[in-house]
Design a protein around this motif. Structure first.
Motif, PDB file in Angstrom:
ATOM      1  N   LEU A  42      38.431  48.529  43.470  1.00 55.13           N
ATOM      2  CA  LEU A  42      37.643  49.636  42.942  1.00 55.13           C
ATOM      3  C   LEU A  42      37.041  49.183  41.624  1.00 55.13           C
ATOM      4  N   GLY A  43      35.746  49.459  41.447  1.00 58.11           N
ATOM      5  CA  GLY A  43      35.089  49.059  40.209  1.00 58.11           C
ATOM      6  C   GLY A  43      33.912  49.954  39.871  1.00 58.11           C
ATOM      7  N   LEU A  44      33.323  49.703  38.702  1.00 57.56           N
ATOM      8  CA  LEU A  44      32.174  50.462  38.206  1.00 57.56           C
ATOM      9  C   LEU A  44      31.069  49.493  37.808  1.00 57.56           C
ATOM     10  N   ILE A  45      29.855  49.753  38.285  1.00 56.64           N
ATOM     11  CA  ILE A  45      28.709  48.965  37.851  1.00 56.64           C
ATOM     12  C   ILE A  45      28.381  49.360  36.414  1.00 56.64           C
ATOM     13  N   ILE A  46      28.211  48.370  35.541  1.00 54.10           N
ATOM     14  CA  ILE A  46      28.035  48.663  34.115  1.00 54.10           C
ATOM     15  C   ILE A  46      26.612  48.438  33.621  1.00 54.10           C
ATOM     16  N   ASN A  47      25.690  48.072  34.511  1.00 58.11           N
ATOM     17  CA  ASN A  47      24.345  47.733  34.023  1.00 58.11           C
ATOM     18  C   ASN A  47      23.222  48.388  34.830  1.00 58.11           C
ATOM     19  N   LYS A  48      23.525  49.523  35.476  1.00 61.77           N
ATOM     20  CA  LYS A  48      22.491  50.240  36.217  1.00 61.77           C
ATOM     21  C   LYS A  48      22.386  51.673  35.690  1.00 61.77           C
ATOM     22  N   PRO A  49      21.613  51.898  34.632  1.00 61.57           N
ATOM     23  CA  PRO A  49      21.507  53.236  34.052  1.00 61.57           C
ATOM     24  C   PRO A  49      20.721  54.178  34.954  1.00 61.57           C
ATOM     25  N   THR A  50      21.099  55.449  34.936  1.00 64.91           N
ATOM     26  CA  THR A  50      20.310  56.483  35.590  1.00 64.91           C
ATOM     27  C   THR A  50      19.329  57.044  34.552  1.00 64.91           C
ATOM     28  N   ASP A  51      18.544  58.036  34.938  1.00 64.16           N
ATOM     29  CA  ASP A  51      17.623  58.660  33.978  1.00 64.16           C
ATOM     30  C   ASP A  51      18.268  59.851  33.264  1.00 64.16           C
ATOM     31  N   ILE A  52      19.588  59.962  33.392  1.00 67.33           N
ATOM     32  CA  ILE A  52      20.330  61.049  32.737  1.00 67.33           C
ATOM     33  C   ILE A  52      21.008  60.496  31.488  1.00 67.33           C
ATOM     34  N   GLU A  55      23.907  63.378  26.762  1.00 66.23           N
ATOM     35  CA  GLU A  55      23.601  64.732  26.308  1.00 66.23           C
ATOM     36  C   GLU A  55      23.184  65.606  27.488  1.00 66.23           C
ATOM     37  N   GLY A  56      22.358  65.054  28.369  1.00 62.53           N
ATOM     38  CA  GLY A  56      21.919  65.799  29.547  1.00 62.53           C
ATOM     39  C   GLY A  56      23.059  66.091  30.500  1.00 62.53           C
ATOM     40  N   LEU A  57      23.958  65.120  30.671  1.00 62.30           N
ATOM     41  CA  LEU A  57      25.111  65.334  31.538  1.00 62.30           C
ATOM     42  C   LEU A  57      25.991  66.460  31.011  1.00 62.30           C
ATOM     43  N   PHE A  58      26.209  66.475  29.698  1.00 63.03           N
ATOM     44  CA  PHE A  58      27.047  67.521  29.107  1.00 63.03           C
ATOM     45  C   PHE A  58      26.414  68.892  29.320  1.00 63.03           C
ATOM     46  N   GLU A  59      25.094  68.966  29.207  1.00 62.46           N
ATOM     47  CA  GLU A  59      24.428  70.248  29.458  1.00 62.46           C
ATOM     48  C   GLU A  59      24.658  70.715  30.889  1.00 62.46           C
ATOM     49  N   LYS A  60      24.693  69.762  31.834  1.00 63.62           N
ATOM     50  CA  LYS A  60      24.891  70.123  33.247  1.00 63.62           C
ATOM     51  C   LYS A  60      26.284  70.694  33.500  1.00 63.62           C
ATOM     52  N   VAL A  61      27.262  70.284  32.672  1.00 63.97           N
ATOM     53  CA  VAL A  61      28.628  70.780  32.872  1.00 63.97           C
ATOM     54  C   VAL A  61      28.994  71.831  31.813  1.00 63.97           C
ATOM     55  N   ASP A  62      27.956  72.407  31.188  1.00 63.41           N
ATOM     56  CA  ASP A  62      28.140  73.504  30.232  1.00 63.41           C
ATOM     57  C   ASP A  62      28.998  73.116  29.032  1.00 63.41           C
ATOM     58  N   ASP A  69      26.797  59.579  18.071  1.00 62.64           N
ATOM     59  CA  ASP A  69      26.672  58.171  18.448  1.00 62.64           C
ATOM     60  C   ASP A  69      26.461  57.976  19.942  1.00 62.64           C
ATOM     61  N   LEU A  70      26.730  59.023  20.729  1.00 66.19           N
ATOM     62  CA  LEU A  70      26.626  58.908  22.185  1.00 66.19           C
ATOM     63  C   LEU A  70      25.452  59.678  22.780  1.00 66.19           C
ATOM     64  N   THR A  71      24.719  60.401  21.947  1.00 67.79           N
ATOM     65  CA  THR A  71      23.709  61.340  22.446  1.00 67.79           C
ATOM     66  C   THR A  71      22.727  60.704  23.425  1.00 67.79           C
ATOM     67  N   HIS A  72      22.210  59.539  23.071  1.00 69.97           N
ATOM     68  CA  HIS A  72      21.158  58.929  23.893  1.00 69.97           C
ATOM     69  C   HIS A  72      21.685  57.870  24.858  1.00 69.97           C
ATOM     70  N   GLN A  73      22.988  57.703  24.908  1.00 71.73           N
ATOM     71  CA  GLN A  73      23.554  56.722  25.841  1.00 71.73           C
ATOM     72  C   GLN A  73      23.319  57.181  27.275  1.00 71.73           C
ATOM     73  N   PRO A  74      22.882  56.286  28.171  1.00 80.85           N
ATOM     74  CA  PRO A  74      22.632  56.714  29.547  1.00 80.85           C
ATOM     75  C   PRO A  74      23.926  56.865  30.338  1.00 80.85           C
ATOM     76  N   VAL A  75      23.855  57.688  31.355  1.00 81.61           N
ATOM     77  CA  VAL A  75      24.883  57.727  32.384  1.00 81.61           C
ATOM     78  C   VAL A  75      24.521  56.645  33.396  1.00 81.61           C
ATOM     79  N   PHE A  76      25.502  55.925  33.891  1.00 78.12           N
ATOM     80  CA  PHE A  76      25.250  54.805  34.788  1.00 78.12           C
ATOM     81  C   PHE A  76      25.564  55.168  36.230  1.00 78.12           C
TER      82      PHE A  76
END
Length: 206
Positions: A42-52, A55-62, A69-76
């Motif tokens: 089991l692993g996670l790809i660390i170099n394929k960012p989404t367009d989210i 900050e946007g992800l947090f808004e989606k989960v209320d 420091d993390l506001t503009h970091q992409p979700v991968f």
């Protein structure tokens, strides 16, 4: 060497896709392996960012992201499995209560409900409480958030390695957390003393 001479364990390693990788999900990818045993990997790809963004992800989960420091970091995109589910790869938090800066006496306990401790130092959390900690300005110092994960069944990864689909190297947390996304593939290759132009697209000629 025989690939079957001893059980292979690539936990806390990078898988670096070879140029001939035909699966679009993994082309030019670097995968951090959280777990590898005879049952699979089991692993996670660390170099394929989404367009989210985070900050946007947090808004989606209320939730409101409380870490500037993390506001503009992409979700991968962590991989093709369970892409609706979030995974948080982060610095170890064993025994550190949310918001605290020093470990308490029991260093084997994570402050989060569902955390995998990865031999080698990192942790991967799937429970929402890690997001809630970040919303309060606390949480792990460094995080990488993905949607989905990558998985291999029994013997599958070993077969792909035998076909020269991947290169492997000990993972470096600085590449995961501190290296610009567009440089992570080359930096991972650099751990092997390689650059992408040196790699052949033809499998089977390692």
């Amino acid at each position: 060497m025989s690939a079957t001479s001893a059980p292979m364990n690539l936990t806390h390693h990078f898988l670096i896709a070879m140029p001939g990788m035909e699966d679009a999900s993994f082309a030019r990818s670097v995968v951090y392996l959280c777990e590898h045993s005879e049952r699979g990997a089991l692993g996670l790809i660390i170099n394929k960012p989404t367009d989210i963004s985070l900050e946007g992800l947090f808004e989606k989960v209320d939730l409101t992201l409380g870490r500037a420091d993390l506001t503009h970091q992409p979700v991968f995109l962590g991989g093709p499995v369970q892409t609706e589910r979030g995974f948080v790869l982060h610095d170890p938090m064993r025994g550190t209560p949310q918001g605290a800066s020093t470990p308490d006496a029991d260093e084997d306990d994570s402050p989060y409900a569902s955390t995998m401790s990865i031999p080698g130092g990192l942790e991967m959390t799937t429970s929402k409480d890690v997001l809630e900690a970040l919303s309060h300005g606390a949480g792990p110092r460094r995080v990488l958030v993905t949607l989905g994960y990558s998985a291999w069944g029994e013997g599958q990864l070993e077969s792909e390695l035998a076909e020269n689909s991947w290169l492997t190297v000990d993972a470096d947390a600085a590449i995961i957390f501190d290296t610009p996304v567009g440089e992570r593939y080359e930096r991972a290759l650099g751990l092997l003393g390689l650059q992408s132009w040196m790699l052949s697209r033809d499998a089977g000629h390692a």
